[in-house]
Design an enzyme around this catalytic site. Sequence first.
Site, PDB file in Angstrom:
ATOM      1  N   TYR A   7      13.490  -2.475  -4.950  1.00  0.00           N
ATOM      2  CA  TYR A   7      12.488  -2.615  -5.973  1.00  0.00           C
ATOM      3  C   TYR A   7      11.255  -1.712  -5.862  1.00  0.00           C
ATOM      4  O   TYR A   7      10.797  -1.136  -6.835  1.00  0.00           O
ATOM      5  CB  TYR A   7      12.030  -4.073  -6.023  1.00  0.00           C
ATOM      6  CG  TYR A   7      10.781  -4.275  -6.796  1.00  0.00           C
ATOM      7  CD1 TYR A   7      10.761  -4.045  -8.176  1.00  0.00           C
ATOM      8  CD2 TYR A   7       9.595  -4.645  -6.174  1.00  0.00           C
ATOM      9  CE1 TYR A   7       9.598  -4.206  -8.900  1.00  0.00           C
ATOM     10  CE2 TYR A   7       8.436  -4.802  -6.897  1.00  0.00           C
ATOM     11  CZ  TYR A   7       8.433  -4.579  -8.259  1.00  0.00           C
ATOM     12  OH  TYR A   7       7.283  -4.724  -8.975  1.00  0.00           O
ATOM     13  N   ASN A  66      -0.568   0.859   5.910  1.00  0.00           N
ATOM     14  CA  ASN A  66       0.398   0.178   5.057  1.00  0.00           C
ATOM     15  C   ASN A  66       1.192  -0.758   5.940  1.00  0.00           C
ATOM     16  O   ASN A  66       1.849  -0.309   6.885  1.00  0.00           O
ATOM     17  CB  ASN A  66       1.327   1.200   4.391  1.00  0.00           C
ATOM     18  CG  ASN A  66       2.432   0.529   3.612  1.00  0.00           C
ATOM     19  OD1 ASN A  66       2.247  -0.581   3.111  1.00  0.00           O
ATOM     20  ND2 ASN A  66       3.572   1.184   3.505  1.00  0.00           N
ATOM     21  N   GLY A  67       1.126  -2.057   5.651  1.00  0.00           N
ATOM     22  CA  GLY A  67       1.898  -3.008   6.448  1.00  0.00           C
ATOM     23  C   GLY A  67       1.134  -4.289   6.671  1.00  0.00           C
ATOM     24  O   GLY A  67       0.155  -4.581   5.978  1.00  0.00           O
ATOM     25  N   GLY A  75       0.382   0.328  -5.252  1.00  0.00           N
ATOM     26  CA  GLY A  75      -0.857  -0.451  -5.204  1.00  0.00           C
ATOM     27  C   GLY A  75      -1.816   0.011  -6.275  1.00  0.00           C
ATOM     28  O   GLY A  75      -2.124   1.194  -6.358  1.00  0.00           O
ATOM     29  N   CYS A 129       0.797  -1.217   0.000  1.00  0.00           N
ATOM     30  CA  CYS A 129       0.000   0.000   0.000  1.00  0.00           C
ATOM     31  C   CYS A 129       0.831   1.269   0.000  1.00  0.00           C
ATOM     32  O   CYS A 129       2.033   1.255   0.283  1.00  0.00           O
ATOM     33  CB  CYS A 129      -0.885   0.059   1.244  1.00  0.00           C
ATOM     34  SG  CYS A 129      -1.997  -1.311   1.382  1.00  0.00           S
TER      35      CYS A 129
END
Lengths: 484, 484, 484, 484
Positions: free
Chosen positions: B254, B113-114, B38, B12
């Site tokens: 990445y 996010n996580g 996302g 996210c």
Amino acid sequence: MSDEIKGLNEECGVFGVFDATDASRLTYFALHSLQHRGQEGAGIVSSDGQQLYQFRNRGLLSEVFADKKDLAGLIGRSAIGHVRYGTSGNNVLANVQPFLFHFHDGDVALAHNGNLTNAQTLKSHLEDDGAIFQSSSDTEILIHLIRKNQHLSFIDALKKSLNQVRGGFAFLLLRKDCLVAALDPNGFRPLSIGQLANGAYVVASETCAFDMIGAKFVRDVLPGELIVIDQDGLHVDHYTTDTQLAICSMEYIYFSRPDSIIHGVTVHNARKMMGRLLAQQSPADVDMVIGVPNSSLSAASGYAEESNLPYEMGLIKNQYIARTFIQPTQELRERGVKMKLSAVRGVVEGKRVAIIDDSIVRGTTSKQIVHLLREAGAKEVHMRIASPPLRFPCFYGIDISTRSELMAANYSVTEMCEQIGADSLEFLTIPNLIKAISVPDGKNTPHGGLCVAYFDGDYPTPLYDYEAGYLASLKKQQAREVIQ
Amino acid sequence: MSDEIKGLNEECGVFGVFDATDASRLTYFALHSLQHRGQEGAGIVSSDGQQLYQFRNRGLLSEVFADKKDLAGLIGRSAIGHVRYGTSGNNVLANVQPFLFHFHDGDVALAHNGNLTNAQTLKSHLEDDGAIFQSSSDTEILIHLIRKNQHLSFIDALKKSLNQVRGGFAFLLLRKDCLVAALDPNGFRPLSIGQLANGAYVVASETCAFDMIGAKFVRDVLPGELIVIDQDGLHVDHYTTDTQLAICSMEYIYFSRPDSIIHGVTVHNARKMMGRLLAQQSPADVDMVIGVPNSSLSAASGYAEESNLPYEMGLIKNQYIARTFIQPTQELRERGVKMKLSAVRGVVEGKRVAIIDDSIVRGTTSKQIVHLLREAGAKEVHMRIASPPLRFPCFYGIDISTRSELMAANYSVTEMCEQIGADSLEFLTIPNLIKAISVPDGKNTPHGGLCVAYFDGDYPTPLYDYEAGYLASLKKQQAREVIQ
Amino acid sequence: MSDEIKGLNEECGVFGVFDATDASRLTYFALHSLQHRGQEGAGIVSSDGQQLYQFRNRGLLSEVFADKKDLAGLIGRSAIGHVRYGTSGNNVLANVQPFLFHFHDGDVALAHNGNLTNAQTLKSHLEDDGAIFQSSSDTEILIHLIRKNQHLSFIDALKKSLNQVRGGFAFLLLRKDCLVAALDPNGFRPLSIGQLANGAYVVASETCAFDMIGAKFVRDVLPGELIVIDQDGLHVDHYTTDTQLAICSMEYIYFSRPDSIIHGVTVHNARKMMGRLLAQQSPADVDMVIGVPNSSLSAASGYAEESNLPYEMGLIKNQYIARTFIQPTQELRERGVKMKLSAVRGVVEGKRVAIIDDSIVRGTTSKQIVHLLREAGAKEVHMRIASPPLRFPCFYGIDISTRSELMAANYSVTEMCEQIGADSLEFLTIPNLIKAISVPDGKNTPHGGLCVAYFDGDYPTPLYDYEAGYLASLKKQQAREVIQ
Amino acid sequence: MSDEIKGLNEECGVFGVFDATDASRLTYFALHSLQHRGQEGAGIVSSDGQQLYQFRNRGLLSEVFADKKDLAGLIGRSAIGHVRYGTSGNNVLANVQPFLFHFHDGDVALAHNGNLTNAQTLKSHLEDDGAIFQSSSDTEILIHLIRKNQHLSFIDALKKSLNQVRGGFAFLLLRKDCLVAALDPNGFRPLSIGQLANGAYVVASETCAFDMIGAKFVRDVLPGELIVIDQDGLHVDHYTTDTQLAICSMEYIYFSRPDSIIHGVTVHNARKMMGRLLAQQSPADVDMVIGVPNSSLSAASGYAEESNLPYEMGLIKNQYIARTFIQPTQELRERGVKMKLSAVRGVVEGKRVAIIDDSIVRGTTSKQIVHLLREAGAKEVHMRIASPPLRFPCFYGIDISTRSELMAANYSVTEMCEQIGADSLEFLTIPNLIKAISVPDGKNTPHGGLCVAYFDGDYPTPLYDYEAGYLASLKKQQAREVIQ
């Protein structure tokens, strides 16, 4: 030049295949690799040997064929396809190609890349004679000319018609039993022939379409040629022998995909060489070299290597730009909201940078790029353009209609540099451009077989319908220059 | 690794702004720059000081807000937004964030996010106590924990709740009068604070969002911190002091955009240094260096410069891939139809090439790339990976759930090279990875402040709900290795 | 006949307005009231006195103009519009009207309701002469004929052309400065003139369009007339005087809206009278009278009143049938799942019912209705049809192309009754049909000014291109009848 | 009342099926026949015996399931479905039913028709206790109550919960292994049980759903009943025995489909009898009787037959009204442009007409209808309403929230007649309404087993959360009446 710029866009991409399984699906994938040549419309006409089937619409290929059934309906073993760039004024469905015409003696489909210079004159004559045009495109003229010669065989009528039209054109025609390709006498537009593993022939605006579908390159279509592909194979014919190669240099500079090979030259290699020659010709005393993504990255890496300077990613292009995107308000724009390009602070901060772009049209983007880089902390910004200044319009298929919009037609390089806000600005020379591309077929031809009229105004043909307007605009400009 | 690969995707991106004009529109643009984090869903919740307004849907940001009215309806001067990566199983609207909860004592919105490692345990306890969950996401747990402590103030209830959850998390919460940000005790996920020209604070998963909207970077949110932004400004608080930085190294390798700065390190620079160190460590006797577009271009240019080899565009990524794209049939695929990547024959034909990728997950793409290059005439193909082999799953927010899919968890480098079909294959070492990134805050921390557990299995925390399954999978694998 | 039946549908509705504010919006509302005449396509062309503007697409009017901007773009004070019924084979955008033709000497738009009987012959001649047709519709022929006579004035060329086409037609033509209406020499299709409060003239296929937009009825367009409306007002002209009224009787029986007035007769009143005469002619010994919704309700109430029987709602038509509706599988259908019509058990159970329908085409629906009623407990089901048996095709604008589909062309009334499963079946006689309608203008004309050829095969004109095929089909049928 | 009127709409329709092939598809067709009960949202939850599957969205059923795959994904042999009427304020996806709740001990789905009168109180208590609501609907309360009693069996917890809620409700609950139906103690809302040919049980808001899918009617669900359907068959249970039938009379007057049978009475028959009794009670000296389409046609034909007057189609309702329809501007409206209803000039011109409507809410439509008829030439317009004046709000599931909107709550019949512009206005009396419906089960119950509180304010239950507001509005009105 970043590739969102309107006003300098190739008009179209065409593809054709004869006698292969999944012909329309192959065409779909081939057009996919030609999508950069036109995003305003797409279409395919297929033939099952008896009848022709058409589907076309405005929008990207993926949007046009969003419903699988529409592609599935294009049955048969032969097909031609088209992706279209359209200016807002004429971006209507009626203009989306391929065109399909039904006649009691057989259907004909037509796809065209290029621009005819005597279209208005021909159209006016034809209408006086009772002809009714369904589109505002000049492409339709060819079919009316052919129908005026029904006493001749189709190929003879086509040859006669091709001798009546003027300008830059790559035509594909599909009938129930043959696929025909024709190129203008100067070969302004690229058009190549390939072959699938099973022997079926394909024709495409760019060779990248062959790689996409697993076809091998066979040969380029040459100026004045008429290629007929039918059950007996491929026949090379001519409708004229009064030809001279003048392939559009902008195809190498900006339009074509880097992996395409045009008249024997890989586009990426030509661009990298433009960058190398530019570095020799116009070096910059900087810490790093940056390219404007995506079209200028080849030239930038050439410039960096020739200069022995680091090649860095100092500008990022957002990958998710969509048609329906909500735009920032003017206020947000002033507060720094940006949509397409971002400068990379961590790379350029405190550094002297050379920024390589492929061309300057109106100068708006160049100005923004310099501004972005300075805002991100670049100490010096030296702009290097991997092509000569664009000073004249194109009449053979590229959409630069008015000189008034071209920055280099109205300002000296020094003035441009000042307006753009760069520390220095240099362009590749015309001789270096020709040297960088080095078209093998063009060795004994003026400008090395290239059309460089946008840079020097030396058009390889008369301008016909455009002549008067062009001369008037030149006059106006000279007057303006005198005043300045 | 080309960036279409499923199976290794950041979950996210989050963004928040407090007390600024056009708050939801700013959030829209900021989310636009976080879209790479996302693409399965997007949403915004805004506050006008009295009430909260929500709009969210599945799809890309531009699709979700295709109708301008939906964005215009999110009135007010504060907002939080979210872009979501979702696996197919749970890609339903109910899981698209931010979540909005209405209470008679005030609304709360939440973006996350996580990944929480004790979600199942907590959820089970809460359900037994009568709680009803509306999504299958673990995010919702936090709000239930908060509501269980209504006797405390909101901030105290939040602190208590944050001490009950485990794993990697960056939370943003919006109430009618404040914006709150919280980061897990290891700072697994990136989260930064910025400031607009007018002083308003913004919070984002990556700093590229600040550049997009013209905000200045202020500071990173640190492990264990609770940041409260309200009318009185920004307040730095902690819910725990038992912290140790272990920022996800995959963010540098990445996930993150090259222009983002995470804990002081520009991502492009880290990647370029990975390429340089890889060149020193694993040189290749080749004619040119090629990067897999787009995520490996930085590392490739670093490798080329360090090796003093030309950096070439030997692979092209098609820019027009759409969700609705018709896919080639298996037959067409076998006949060579390719959709996403093309090799550039004119560049690689007859050449020995080093191809640089950022990582290998399942190996499928690597195999295709080697095949593409050979088909285009490359004489030798040497693959160099700018990160260590991925051998262990992530439990803190990256979607690599099973070891069985990771090529490097099941094969030696020699076996991988053989399967991929390359002439040689080498990976960056863990020490060189840490050296390439060099997180300033991480100097005296294990692994230089990075989480490298995907490479060495050394997780910075207990695994809670995942512990049993993980150990079982390890055992199964060891058994398999013994058999082999 | 329930109104979902394909195979007996009016081909089109047309509307035009000259010199009124909001011309295209008025046209939109007028077309809305004509939507029952065609649901496959809709379009409007407007004129601002200088130029013509077109928007058209496949689908219902509300779908075609789903985006308000498309209607708003049709500026100007004059407009013509069209709703279209299209058979599947030719339901392509190119066939959606009004057609718009651009000529260097002025644009022309064209909307047509009807069918030309010599279209193939004319088209073939024109193509041999170089003409290119853009649609498969016969409508386009008129414009080609006009363009062949450019030496004449537009009106003279039009008159000459109207004398070359044969069949049933109501044409509307729009030029920048005039609106023209023309009706075939038999007046097969309805076409009326109305006037808005401000004096502006309107033309429509049915008078219900006038009620919709607040216009007053002025007069019907008569056979052979050419009506020109321009800045000087309305001019009544003729292109032929060799005329004889034969208005389509199916307009009264089924097609037109009950509130429309055609040649002085209100459609509801004609239908109610058909029901009354049917009751006199073919009484039924039943407990109640039921109509097939919606088109047979007028006739049913007439039958009930004349018989002094209760008129009941024994069949319900679902109001929410949509184009995208998922259909029941064959299995579900057999298990009793029904989509469009339901019988009302509480009404018909244990009762003897007379069911009134307006016509029988293939007999499929009639069979279903009888089955539905019996399933719901009706003790006896007597079917009464408020028109004569349909035995011959129409060539003037109604889509009944083959005799083989018409139940009454292949079976006797006794056989039909048996196949349908009714206890009795009776049809209105032709004389009673003529008496029920009683067209005032038709008093001294064969069949009272009506075309009843579908019932008796007595076509008011030669059949031209259709002659040979029609005779062949008659022969085949006679052979079949002999065999039987 | 024409059926487009907002402000008097049934809130929902529910359907359930247990253990049948194609369960979700059956549900789809059943909901189709209940579409008139709610057009703002639709959804289905299915069970395959292991797991529950949900799909729902805003819009009509055909829009929600426009993509066949969404229905195909609802696998399994049991399902419940819902069509929803939603007021603009809460027309969000979160409120579209059936609701689906995932628990570690099994999923539960819930569909509801009705309105709870103590929802606010219960919700507030539950939130204080930590509950989090995902919708603004009162339906969700039931599931929270159930979860508060996890120590009990599901059925016992449900019974206990049903004893805590107040108001009008018909609940369907689906678990992986059973389908449960429950009706409030007054049976305000209709709910019936049917059976498919193969023995599978179905439950629906109206029996028309049974006809649609080929099911037989079994029995009505009675007040206070809890029906459990599982692998062992159908179990009739009660959660309370303190019951008294008071079925909503508006279901007969306006809401339900004419073919539905509620508590033994066919709706069409009840309506026709309302028309007959109205004719006896309030005759009119007119030439014809006209009904307002579609809901008043039954009553109108009853009135006509009882009066021995012709029943005519004097008003036409446009069948093609779509959601996206462009509306006339105010100016066009004044110029006579009308969208939904047209008067039939050829029928009413010069005539004295009785116009029958089922009810008057705000009076706006009645006024328009009288105006339309007079404009079309009607000499006299006598309005007869086939139900008593609507003077009080409903709290059991019909959306009439404020008395201020009800014309009859604010004006005498004489005043109403004047405002509407009719020559006379009469309403059916309450005793005649009760007599027309004659519910067999209601013989010894107040008001014949009907709720007629909208007419006389005599509510069968306390009003709980609404009590205070209702009394205040009554007071305000009395004050206003005194002033008047």
